[in-house]
Design an enzyme around this catalytic site. Sequence first.
Site, PDB file in Angstrom:
ATOM      1  N   TYR A  39       9.174  -1.474   2.113  1.00  0.00           N
ATOM      2  CA  TYR A  39       9.682  -2.560   1.258  1.00  0.00           C
ATOM      3  C   TYR A  39      10.717  -2.046   0.256  1.00  0.00           C
ATOM      4  O   TYR A  39      10.691  -2.436  -0.916  1.00  0.00           O
ATOM      5  CB  TYR A  39       8.528  -3.220   0.486  1.00  0.00           C
ATOM      6  CG  TYR A  39       7.355  -3.660   1.334  1.00  0.00           C
ATOM      7  CD1 TYR A  39       7.524  -4.573   2.382  1.00  0.00           C
ATOM      8  CD2 TYR A  39       6.072  -3.177   1.097  1.00  0.00           C
ATOM      9  CE1 TYR A  39       6.449  -4.986   3.159  1.00  0.00           C
ATOM     10  CE2 TYR A  39       4.993  -3.582   1.878  1.00  0.00           C
ATOM     11  CZ  TYR A  39       5.193  -4.489   2.901  1.00  0.00           C
ATOM     12  OH  TYR A  39       4.120  -4.898   3.659  1.00  0.00           O
ATOM     13  N   TYR A 167      -0.129 -14.430   3.313  1.00  0.00           N
ATOM     14  CA  TYR A 167       0.332 -13.125   3.807  1.00  0.00           C
ATOM     15  C   TYR A 167      -0.755 -12.556   4.704  1.00  0.00           C
ATOM     16  O   TYR A 167      -1.902 -12.387   4.281  1.00  0.00           O
ATOM     17  CB  TYR A 167       0.619 -12.141   2.655  1.00  0.00           C
ATOM     18  CG  TYR A 167       0.969 -10.774   3.186  1.00  0.00           C
ATOM     19  CD1 TYR A 167       2.246 -10.516   3.687  1.00  0.00           C
ATOM     20  CD2 TYR A 167       0.018  -9.758   3.279  1.00  0.00           C
ATOM     21  CE1 TYR A 167       2.565  -9.282   4.245  1.00  0.00           C
ATOM     22  CE2 TYR A 167       0.328  -8.525   3.835  1.00  0.00           C
ATOM     23  CZ  TYR A 167       1.601  -8.292   4.309  1.00  0.00           C
ATOM     24  OH  TYR A 167       1.915  -7.076   4.873  1.00  0.00           O
TER      25      TYR A 167
HETATM   26  C1  LIG Z   1      -2.732  -5.951   3.435  1.00  0.00           C
HETATM   27  C2  LIG Z   1      -3.063  -7.193   4.187  1.00  0.00           C
HETATM   28  C3  LIG Z   1      -2.887  -7.259   5.582  1.00  0.00           C
HETATM   29  C4  LIG Z   1      -2.250  -6.154   6.370  1.00  0.00           C
HETATM   30  O1  LIG Z   1      -3.001  -4.995   6.396  1.00  0.00           O
HETATM   31  P1  LIG Z   1      -2.299  -3.600   6.781  1.00  0.00           P
HETATM   32  O2  LIG Z   1      -3.415  -2.628   6.832  1.00  0.00           O
HETATM   33  O3  LIG Z   1      -1.317  -3.324   5.683  1.00  0.00           O
HETATM   34  O4  LIG Z   1      -1.614  -3.800   8.085  1.00  0.00           O
HETATM   35  C5  LIG Z   1      -3.299  -8.415   6.234  1.00  0.00           C
HETATM   36  N1  LIG Z   1      -3.845  -9.440   5.551  1.00  0.00           N
HETATM   37  C6  LIG Z   1      -4.023  -9.402   4.230  1.00  0.00           C
HETATM   38  C7  LIG Z   1      -4.669 -10.559   3.540  1.00  0.00           C
HETATM   39  C8  LIG Z   1      -3.619  -8.300   3.483  1.00  0.00           C
HETATM   40  O5  LIG Z   1      -3.773  -8.273   2.159  1.00  0.00           O
END
Ligand SMILES: *Cc1c(COP(=O)(O)O)cnc(C)c1O
Length: 450
Positions: A39, A167
């Site tokens: 990022y 997200y």
């Molecule tokens: C961080 C996150 C992800 C992704 O997880 P990674 O291990 O970074 O791939 C997916 N869903 C939510 C809600 C998150 O906070």
Amino acid sequence: MLTPDTNNSQESTSQASNKHAANSQGSNTPEYSKLWYPYAQMKSLELNLEVVEASGVYLTMSDGKRLIDGISSWWCVSHGYNHPELNQAMFDQAQKFSHVMLGGLKNSTTEAFASKLVEITPEGLNHVFFSDSGSVGVEVAIKMALQYFFNQGNQKKTRIVALERAYHGDTTACMSVCDPAEGMHKMFHGITPEQFFLPAPKGGFNASTETIDEELSKAETLFQTHGESIAAVIVEPLMQGAGGFNIYSPEYLNRLKALCEQHDILLIFDEVATGFGRTGKLFATNHTDIVPDIMVLAKGLTAGYVGHAATLASTKIFEAFLSDSYSKAFMHGPTFMGNPLACAIGLKAIEIFERDNFLGNIETIESILKEELLGFEHEEIVETRVLGATGAIEVKDAKFHQGIQQFAAERGVWIRPFERYIYTMPPFVITPEELRKITGVMKAWFARPR
Ligand SMILES: *Cc1c(COP(=O)(O)O)cnc(C)c1O
């Protein structure tokens, strides 16, 4: 190696390695970072903070300064750094074997971790599929939901419903269920599968019945119109994390589940961020009266030691893959799924979580965050929000944060705001004094002379 200011003549360029000569536009080849950071606009990225050691809630920097990690290294280091018992569990497993494939081989560590997860998660989630990261765990959940229907001869249910502000990770299917308008992946909108979105729930943890009625009437309309093409709804239960710490009510989830059932739509809880205590109960699901069909865990799953994820499914889901025909099997299998190091750490992390009453710590953290942040006012602040071990301040303009990381680091705290949010999600082993130092620095930022 070429440096920015050495080669000013064509001749010296020709003596450079082919690789550099090919890359070089003119006579100067900038010395770019070898490591591509997340990022980040690499053109302007300036990193002055280097971690050389970490222990408990403290990061020790190369200049000897110690910073309290106010965000648990992206919300995962729940037990603090360099935990002697977690180190030992990892070491003990490494002396047996660090990794062995799950394809055709059993091992007791991975088996035990799966059983433990079934035991501690809400009743009904009886089967665990491991993968390497939260994003892949979400991919697995979505693929599982679609195949659940395919295996029953229903090829129409191919779409997913998500919430605005969601997200769910950075890989393709995950990007398709992140907020399509404001989310960080909006550039890919139109290329990733087209999904449906419902408004982000409003009204906080105790939202009024009218608010929920209004929001769920939109879900009902969507399900009535498009239900035949919808396989699942995916949500971050109770708290949308990277979408801005939007906290919403358990009742919304209870009623969403009932609606899903009416329309033969599965419900997926992405508990990657909310799982393992972050919202004040072991899982956000525990605040509700329902159990999702599929649930994804990652971040706190391994106490932030190594990347791993678990996608848990109900028996109903699992049974849809049982058949005399191989064609109904779930065709997924990351190389490192069920990695024994990750599982050994995860098992020990749960043992410590229970033994040392982390839920009690989280209750203390929540009450301090409420005391310090709720009611804190400033002309730049839109709202302050607290749930469990998460405290966030939303400001009017993201520009307001410029310089805050440096400001906090000079005062012994590591935080990383994004967009319009300044927040803390500390490790659960933080002391009240250390926590007040974090909130004190967050508040001092607003009080500083400008
Ligand atoms: C961080 C996150 C992800 C992704 O997880 P990674 O291990 O970074 O791939 C997916 N869903 C939510 C809600 C998150 O906070």
